[in-house]
Structure formats: structure tokens, C-alpha cells
Design an enzyme around this catalytic site. Structure first.
Site, PDB file in Angstrom:
ATOM      1  N   ASP A 115       0.828  -1.208   0.000  1.00 18.30           N
ATOM      2  CA  ASP A 115       0.000   0.000   0.000  1.00 18.30           C
ATOM      3  C   ASP A 115       0.867   1.264   0.000  1.00 18.30           C
ATOM      4  O   ASP A 115       1.682   1.455   0.914  1.00 18.30           O
ATOM      5  CB  ASP A 115      -0.901  -0.032   1.247  1.00 18.30           C
ATOM      6  CG  ASP A 115      -2.095   0.886   1.099  1.00 18.30           C
ATOM      7  OD1 ASP A 115      -2.146   1.660   0.127  1.00 18.30           O
ATOM      8  OD2 ASP A 115      -2.985   0.831   1.964  1.00 18.30           O
ATOM      9  N   ASP A 116       0.684   2.097  -0.981  1.00 22.60           N
ATOM     10  CA  ASP A 116       1.400   3.390  -1.073  1.00 22.60           C
ATOM     11  C   ASP A 116       2.919   3.221  -1.113  1.00 22.60           C
ATOM     12  O   ASP A 116       3.652   4.139  -0.710  1.00 22.60           O
ATOM     13  CB  ASP A 116       1.041   4.317   0.102  1.00 22.60           C
ATOM     14  CG  ASP A 116      -0.388   4.841   0.026  1.00 22.60           C
ATOM     15  OD1 ASP A 116      -1.158   4.329  -0.794  1.00 22.60           O
ATOM     16  OD2 ASP A 116      -0.711   5.763   0.789  1.00 22.60           O
ATOM     17  N   CYS A 128      -5.854   4.182  -3.949  1.00 26.58           N
ATOM     18  CA  CYS A 128      -6.031   2.782  -3.536  1.00 26.58           C
ATOM     19  C   CYS A 128      -7.219   2.067  -4.184  1.00 26.58           C
ATOM     20  O   CYS A 128      -7.050   1.064  -4.864  1.00 26.58           O
ATOM     21  CB  CYS A 128      -6.285   2.703  -2.029  1.00 26.58           C
ATOM     22  SG  CYS A 128      -5.155   3.643  -1.016  1.00 26.58           S
ATOM     23  N   ARG A 132      -7.287  -1.064  -6.844  1.00 24.51           N
ATOM     24  CA  ARG A 132      -7.632  -2.411  -6.396  1.00 24.51           C
ATOM     25  C   ARG A 132      -8.825  -2.960  -7.177  1.00 24.51           C
ATOM     26  O   ARG A 132      -8.865  -4.139  -7.540  1.00 24.51           O
ATOM     27  CB  ARG A 132      -7.915  -2.399  -4.892  1.00 24.51           C
ATOM     28  CG  ARG A 132      -6.645  -2.168  -4.095  1.00 24.51           C
ATOM     29  CD  ARG A 132      -6.891  -1.702  -2.669  1.00 24.51           C
ATOM     30  NE  ARG A 132      -5.623  -1.277  -2.091  1.00 24.51           N
ATOM     31  CZ  ARG A 132      -4.811  -2.057  -1.365  1.00 24.51           C
ATOM     32  NH1 ARG A 132      -5.183  -3.291  -1.088  1.00 24.51           N
ATOM     33  NH2 ARG A 132      -3.672  -1.609  -0.919  1.00 24.51           N
ATOM     34  N   LYS A 157      -5.804  -5.799   3.700  1.00 24.42           N
ATOM     35  CA  LYS A 157      -6.615  -4.630   3.347  1.00 24.42           C
ATOM     36  C   LYS A 157      -7.563  -4.933   2.183  1.00 24.42           C
ATOM     37  O   LYS A 157      -7.149  -5.486   1.173  1.00 24.42           O
ATOM     38  CB  LYS A 157      -5.694  -3.473   2.966  1.00 24.42           C
ATOM     39  CG  LYS A 157      -6.444  -2.247   2.479  1.00 24.42           C
ATOM     40  CD  LYS A 157      -5.518  -1.134   2.069  1.00 24.42           C
ATOM     41  CE  LYS A 157      -6.312   0.030   1.502  1.00 24.42           C
ATOM     42  NZ  LYS A 157      -5.450   1.184   1.176  1.00 24.42           N
ATOM     43  N   HIS A 210     -10.752  -2.454   1.234  1.00 25.44           N
ATOM     44  CA  HIS A 210     -11.001  -1.089   0.764  1.00 25.44           C
ATOM     45  C   HIS A 210     -11.698  -1.034  -0.596  1.00 25.44           C
ATOM     46  O   HIS A 210     -11.382  -0.182  -1.441  1.00 25.44           O
ATOM     47  CB  HIS A 210      -9.690  -0.266   0.722  1.00 25.44           C
ATOM     48  CG  HIS A 210      -9.963   1.197   0.990  1.00 25.44           C
ATOM     49  ND1 HIS A 210      -9.011   2.181   0.930  1.00 25.44           N
ATOM     50  CD2 HIS A 210     -11.129   1.839   1.315  1.00 25.44           C
ATOM     51  CE1 HIS A 210      -9.563   3.354   1.211  1.00 25.44           C
ATOM     52  NE2 HIS A 210     -10.838   3.169   1.446  1.00 25.44           N
ATOM     53  N   SER A 233      -5.815   1.835   6.498  1.00 31.42           N
ATOM     54  CA  SER A 233      -5.067   1.924   7.739  1.00 31.42           C
ATOM     55  C   SER A 233      -5.326   3.176   8.584  1.00 31.42           C
ATOM     56  O   SER A 233      -5.681   3.093   9.757  1.00 31.42           O
ATOM     57  CB  SER A 233      -3.573   1.842   7.403  1.00 31.42           C
ATOM     58  OG  SER A 233      -2.814   1.668   8.562  1.00 31.42           O
ATOM     59  N   HIS A 287       1.079   2.139   4.221  1.00 33.58           N
ATOM     60  CA  HIS A 287       0.183   3.305   4.219  1.00 33.58           C
ATOM     61  C   HIS A 287       0.393   4.065   5.520  1.00 33.58           C
ATOM     62  O   HIS A 287       0.584   3.466   6.567  1.00 33.58           O
ATOM     63  CB  HIS A 287      -1.266   2.807   4.112  1.00 33.58           C
ATOM     64  CG  HIS A 287      -2.256   3.883   3.780  1.00 33.58           C
ATOM     65  ND1 HIS A 287      -2.620   4.859   4.686  1.00 33.58           N
ATOM     66  CD2 HIS A 287      -2.943   4.143   2.637  1.00 33.58           C
ATOM     67  CE1 HIS A 287      -3.502   5.662   4.117  1.00 33.58           C
ATOM     68  NE2 HIS A 287      -3.710   5.253   2.875  1.00 33.58           N
ATOM     69  N   ASP A 298      -0.295  -0.366  -4.753  1.00 32.28           N
ATOM     70  CA  ASP A 298      -1.563   0.087  -5.347  1.00 32.28           C
ATOM     71  C   ASP A 298      -1.537   1.510  -5.889  1.00 32.28           C
ATOM     72  O   ASP A 298      -2.481   1.928  -6.552  1.00 32.28           O
ATOM     73  CB  ASP A 298      -2.713  -0.095  -4.352  1.00 32.28           C
ATOM     74  CG  ASP A 298      -2.576   0.814  -3.145  1.00 32.28           C
ATOM     75  OD1 ASP A 298      -1.474   1.349  -2.899  1.00 32.28           O
ATOM     76  OD2 ASP A 298      -3.583   0.984  -2.429  1.00 32.28           O
ATOM     77  N   ASN A 299      -0.479   2.261  -5.582  1.00 35.25           N
ATOM     78  CA  ASN A 299      -0.318   3.620  -6.150  1.00 35.25           C
ATOM     79  C   ASN A 299       1.037   4.161  -5.693  1.00 35.25           C
ATOM     80  O   ASN A 299       1.733   3.529  -4.899  1.00 35.25           O
ATOM     81  CB  ASN A 299      -1.451   4.562  -5.716  1.00 35.25           C
ATOM     82  CG  ASN A 299      -1.747   4.538  -4.233  1.00 35.25           C
ATOM     83  OD1 ASN A 299      -2.786   4.024  -3.812  1.00 35.25           O
ATOM     84  ND2 ASN A 299      -0.842   5.052  -3.427  1.00 35.25           N
ATOM     85  N   LYS A 342       1.026  10.056  -5.303  1.00 36.23           N
ATOM     86  CA  LYS A 342      -0.319   9.487  -5.197  1.00 36.23           C
ATOM     87  C   LYS A 342      -1.385  10.554  -5.424  1.00 36.23           C
ATOM     88  O   LYS A 342      -1.263  11.661  -4.918  1.00 36.23           O
ATOM     89  CB  LYS A 342      -0.485   8.893  -3.791  1.00 36.23           C
ATOM     90  CG  LYS A 342      -1.873   8.371  -3.475  1.00 36.23           C
ATOM     91  CD  LYS A 342      -1.913   7.798  -2.066  1.00 36.23           C
ATOM     92  CE  LYS A 342      -3.303   7.325  -1.682  1.00 36.23           C
ATOM     93  NZ  LYS A 342      -3.318   6.754  -0.320  1.00 36.23           N
TER      94      LYS A 342
HETATM   95 CA    CA Z   1      -2.752   3.017  -1.513  1.00 38.28          CA
END
Ligand code: CA
Length: 534
Positions: free
Chosen positions: A80-81, A122, A126, A174, A176, A200, A289, A342-343, A362
């Protein structure tokens, strides 16, 4: 008049004619800008078809099937991130204070993509990964927050299709993609889910006196936020069932989440070892994240000695644990692994933030927002030691995984699928991408098109020169360019110099690419579930 394409191009020192003239015995040279695509179906993104690659991929899949007697297991490991540059194999690692030996080893034993694209945030990413569709099709154009309605709903996921074909499907970590019942993973193709439904920071930011003293030190506000309609716990659910709360995600619990989720996936892999049917494990980490509170085993352990860097260490360690389990249980050889993020970096929370060498971050459609790591590993099937700059979009995963599982006929026919089948690209040594165009969207605003090394940009976040240095894409201003901009990503990977006036010969081709893409929304209208103000 000479047919379009009947011109000479210069490749590796030899003049050749394109398209191929069989009577002259000259092979056609592929070029991502000059070569035409093939229409696969009305509801599919047109793509390149490289016949030799298709044959090579088929040979490799046949040989895999002969060795193992069944389709491959699939592990998608989504962080994530995390930025394009965080892992050592992408030039980060020790150079940015967070060695990643396990991920680097896997990358070197497989295929590392340098132009793998997510969406700017995100949830859109996803959803695109699971559905093979752009956010303008699945409707999740930004993340739903704090119990907001809207989610995957009636979208068809790759888990739905794999599951119908007999795969065990497990989602961990996660999600989301919506908290409402119909959008939860156990109702979107997964047999089992162990993780949290949102993101998160939502679980912990208001508990931390450093970030939210006005809530932490006020009983009224603490009660107010505790009564908001989002689940404060991480949950367990089985197919079609109601989620059961496992534990409230306080800050101490959050520090252990990635460790617990890894343990759950390890148990799953052990259980799967003697199963007859293959499996799909969709493992989504909490890290990195914001806000990062690393597990105590990793606090201060990175050379960077920052919670973000310590968390990258842990994410790398988890890859090591999952791969070791696959090895111990004899499953590694028949498992395709995909590792990504994811980004791009969330720079508004710097220094709790990732590293990218590209422009902005992002939330934006500059390369820094959407260009992410992309590592594929499959011993004996994907050639080791490869680095490839061919275009790969998250939407490509659905049709590609289905082909690798022998389920290419099960790509949904009742809706537009933006993903391109990249199986032959991944499985052929030094393969050519089957994708011609990479499309960049900012919510409902079309932003840019990439073809080959060129990116034609019509709109973007902000035009402030300071965003070259990554203050963040979520705080930027959206703007449209009256004449468009053109960046050469090889000469100018940071997208600082528009090259359009020198390269007008490409304009019509790029505008055609945009036009054809936008026209596909005529027959297949866009969908808006969770929107963005653009
Ligand atoms: Ca993300």
C-alpha cells in the site's frame, strides 16, 4: 497512394520494410507506435498479437501443465502506497535506507517490469486489478472513507471466475473496496477473508494524540467518532457469511496486523499443500500506508531508522516468509507470484512516505502517482533475470491470469474489459507488451495517453513546478491544457519539458488513440459509484 505503414524504419542498424512483404522474405519489425493493434472483441481493448510469443507462451504453459497436472497457484502480494523506487531492485533498498533482499531475490529470479501502472489511489487501483476495468467502468473513482456507501457491488472479479472454475480463493489484509455487505470480499468471489475492510489511517489516526489531540483529549469527540458507522475492527468472514469482528484496531493492534495477516496466509499455504485444486491468494499488506507503526521486531531496524523504512523491512520479510512456506511445502514451482503497490507515494505525509524517482505522487496522473513496482516470478515458466519496460496495466491482470489458468474463454462478455491479455508478454523471454495504449484518468477527467516512450497529456493535477519534487498529488489543482503536452519519458522521465511543438507529427496518432478510447464509452457507458471532483 501507398498503404498506411508502407514506410521504412530503422532498427538495430538494418533497414527493413514495414509491414512485412512476404515476397521479399522480410520480417515485420514491431514498433509500439507504428504497429497496428488487433480487435479481439467489441468489448475488449484492442491489442497487439505477437504470434511467436503466443506460441512460446502456449509451449511453456503446456510444459507446466505436463509437470504439475493442473493450472498454477496464484499469489498476488499488494503493498500500500509503496513507491516505484522503494525496493532495492528498482534502485532503492539500501540506497534509501531500507534493504529489501527477499523482494530483490524474487525480482532477479523472475521478470521486473519498469512500466507497470496502477490508478492514482487505492480503491480505483484495487478494483481495476480485480475486475480488469478502468475506474470509469467499475465506478470506484476514489476511495470510500469512514463507512461511506459504495463498493464493488455487482462487478465480476477475477476471484469470482477462478472460484467458479474450482480455485480456492483467499483474501487477506486490506480490502477497501466497499464496506457494505454486497461489496465485501466473501461476496465478491473469495471463500474466506481475514483483514480489514477499509484503510489503515482510518482505524488509528484519531487515536493518536500527535495527530488528533483535539479528539484524543475530548471525551465528547472521542464518543462522536466511535459512534460513526464504520467498523473499528478487523474481521473474519467466510463465503456468503456475515463478517465477525476479530479485534479492534487500536494502535498496538495495528503494529501487529501485518505479522498476523502473514501468519494467516502462511497457514493457508500450508493447508493448500495437499489440496487437489489450485488456489488464488490475494494478500494485501497494511504497510506502508500512513501512519506506519512498525512491529516491535522492526522498530529502528532499518538504516533509515524511520517508521516508514522499518515497515518496508517488514514487508520484505513477509515476502520471505511466504516464499519460504511455498518452498517448504513444495508449491513454489507451481505458483505465479505478482508483487506490486496500489499507487505511488503519499507525499502529504512525508517523511512517512515512499520514494519514487518520477514526478509528483499518489493522487496524480504524473508518473509518480501511477507507476508502481511490478514483479512476476514463476520458476521454469517465466525466464529469470529479466527487466522489461513494456506497458502493463493493473487492468491486464484479470485476462492474463485467466489465460495462465487456462480460462481465457471466461473473460466477461457482457461488459467492457479494458485489460489486455499479457500472458504471452510475461512468458516469452524478452517479450513485447501486448498493450499499445496506457490510459490515465483523474476521476471522470481524461488525463493522458502513453504510447511507447511518449505521453500525451491533456489534463493533470497542478502545474506548480514544486510538484516535481513531490509535495503530493492529492492537494494539487486539476487543470486542462488547451493544446496538450507531450513528454518523452525516456529523455525526460520527470515530465518537466513538454516536447509537443517538436513532435507534432505524432499528434494525430495520439489524438486518434484518445478518440477511440473515449468512443468506447458510447456503447459501454461509464459508471459512477464513488466519485471525484474533477
Ligand atoms: Ca494506496
Amino acid at each position: 497512394m501507398a498503404p498506411i505503414g508502407a514506410f521504412s524504419v530503422h532498427r538495430t542498424g538494418v533497414w527493413i520494410r514495414w509491414p512485412a512483404d512476404a515476397s521479399l522474405g522480410v520480417a515485420m519489425a514491431h514498433d509500439p507506435i507504428a504497429s497496428p493493434t488487433t480487435t479481439i472483441a467489441d468489448n475488449r481493448e484492442p491489442q497487439f498479437v505477437h504470434d511467436e510469443q503466443v506460441a512460446e507462451a502456449a509451449r511453456r504453459l503446456e510444459s507446466q501443465r505436463a509437470r504439475h497436472g493442473r493450472p498454477p497457484n496464484i499469489l498476488v502480494y499488494l503493498t500500500d502506497d509503496v513507491g516505484w523506487g522503494d525496493f532495492g531492485c528498482y534502485g532503492g533498498g539500501v540506497a534509501v535506507g531500507c534493504p529489501t533482499p527477499n523482494i530483490d531475490r524474487l525480482a532477479h529470479a523472475g521478470l521486473m517490469l519498469t512500466s507497470c501502472y496502477s490508478e492514482p489511489t487505492c480503491t480505483p487501483s484495487r478494483a481495476s486489478l480485480l475486475t480488469g476495468r478502468l475506474p470509469m467502468r467499475h465506478g470506484l473513482q476514489r476511495p470510500p472513507m469512514y463507512g461511506e456507501p459504495g463498493g464493488l457491488g455487482d462487478e465480476i472479479t477475477v476471484a469470482d471466475i477462478l472460484s467458479t472454475a474450482g480455485y480456492h480463493t483467499q483474501c487477506v489484509g486490506k480490502w477497501h473496496l466497499g464496506e457494505s455487505t454486497e461489496s465485501q470480499p466473501q461476496n465478491c468471489g473469495f471463500d474466506d477473508f481475514y483483514g480489514f475492510l477499509s484503510v489503515s489511517d482510518m482505524y488509528t489516526e484519531w487515536r493518536d494524540p500527535y495527530f488528533f489531540p483535539e479528539i484524543v483529549y475530548s471525551e465528547e469527540r472521542t464518543r462522536w467518532i466511535e459512534n460513526q458507522p464504520f467498523n473499528k475492527c478487523f474481521v473474519h468472514a467466510t463465503r456468503g457469511g456475515e463478517p465477525e469482528n476479530v479485534e479492534e484496531v487500536t494502535i498496538p493492534v495495528l503494529t501487529e496486523l501485518d505479522d498476523k495477516w502473514c501468519g494467516y496466509s502462511v497457514d493457508f499455504l500450508r493447508r493448500m499443500a495437499d489440496q487437489e485444486r489450485p488456489w488464488f491468494l490475494y494478500h494485501n499488506t497494511r504497510g506502508a500506508h500512513f501512519d506506519n507503526y512498525p512491529h516491535e521486531r522492526f522498530v529502528g531496524r532499518s538504516p533509515g531508522r524511520h517508521p516508514y523504512k522499518d515497515t518496508i523491512l517488514e514487508l520484505d520479510d513477509i515476502v520471505g516468509r511466504l516464499v519460504a512456506t511455498l518452498e517448504e511445502t513444495g508449491q513454489l514451482e507451481n505458483t505465479l507470484i505478482f508483487i506490486s503497490s496500489d499507487n505511488g507515494p503519499e507525499m502529504e505525509t512525508w517523511p512517512d512516505a515512499a520514494y519514487t524517482p518520477f514526478r509528483c505522487a499518489k493522487g496524480s496522473t504524473w508518473e509518480g502517482g501511477v507507476r508502481v513496482p511490478g514483479i512476476f516470478h514463476w520458476p521454469g515458466v517465466i525466464e529469470p533475470g529479466q527487466v522489461n519496460d513494456g506497458l502493463f496495466s493493473f487492468t491486464d491482470l484479470l485476462p492474463t491470469l485467466l489465460t495462465l489458468a487456462g480460462l481465457e474463454d471466461f473473460v466477461p462478455a457482457d461488459r467492457f474489459i479494458d485489460g489486455v491479455d499479457q500472458a504471452s508478454f510475461l512468458l516469452s523471454p524478452d517479450g513485447l507488451s501486448n498493450r499499445k495504449h496506457q490510459y490515465y484518468w483523474l476521476g471522470q477527467m481524461f488525463s493522458a495517453l502513453r504510447v511507447g516512450e511518449y505521453k500525451f497529456m491533456m489534463a493533470s493535477i497542478s502545474d506548480d513546478d514544486t510538484d516535481v519534487h513531490n509535495p503530493g498529488g492529492l492537494t494539487g489543482v486539476s487543470q486542462k491544457y488547451p493544446y496538450g503536452r507531450l513528454y518523452n519519458l525516456y529523455l525526460d522521465p520527470k515530465e518537466t519539458r513538454s516536447y509537443l511543438i517538436r513532435k507534432l507529427a505524432y499528434l494525430e496518432a495520439f489524438q486518434n488513440g484518445v478518440r477511440n478510447h473515449l468512443m468506447s464509452f458510447g456503447e459501454y457507458p461509464p459508471k459512477l459509484v464513488v466519485g471525484l471532483n474533477t
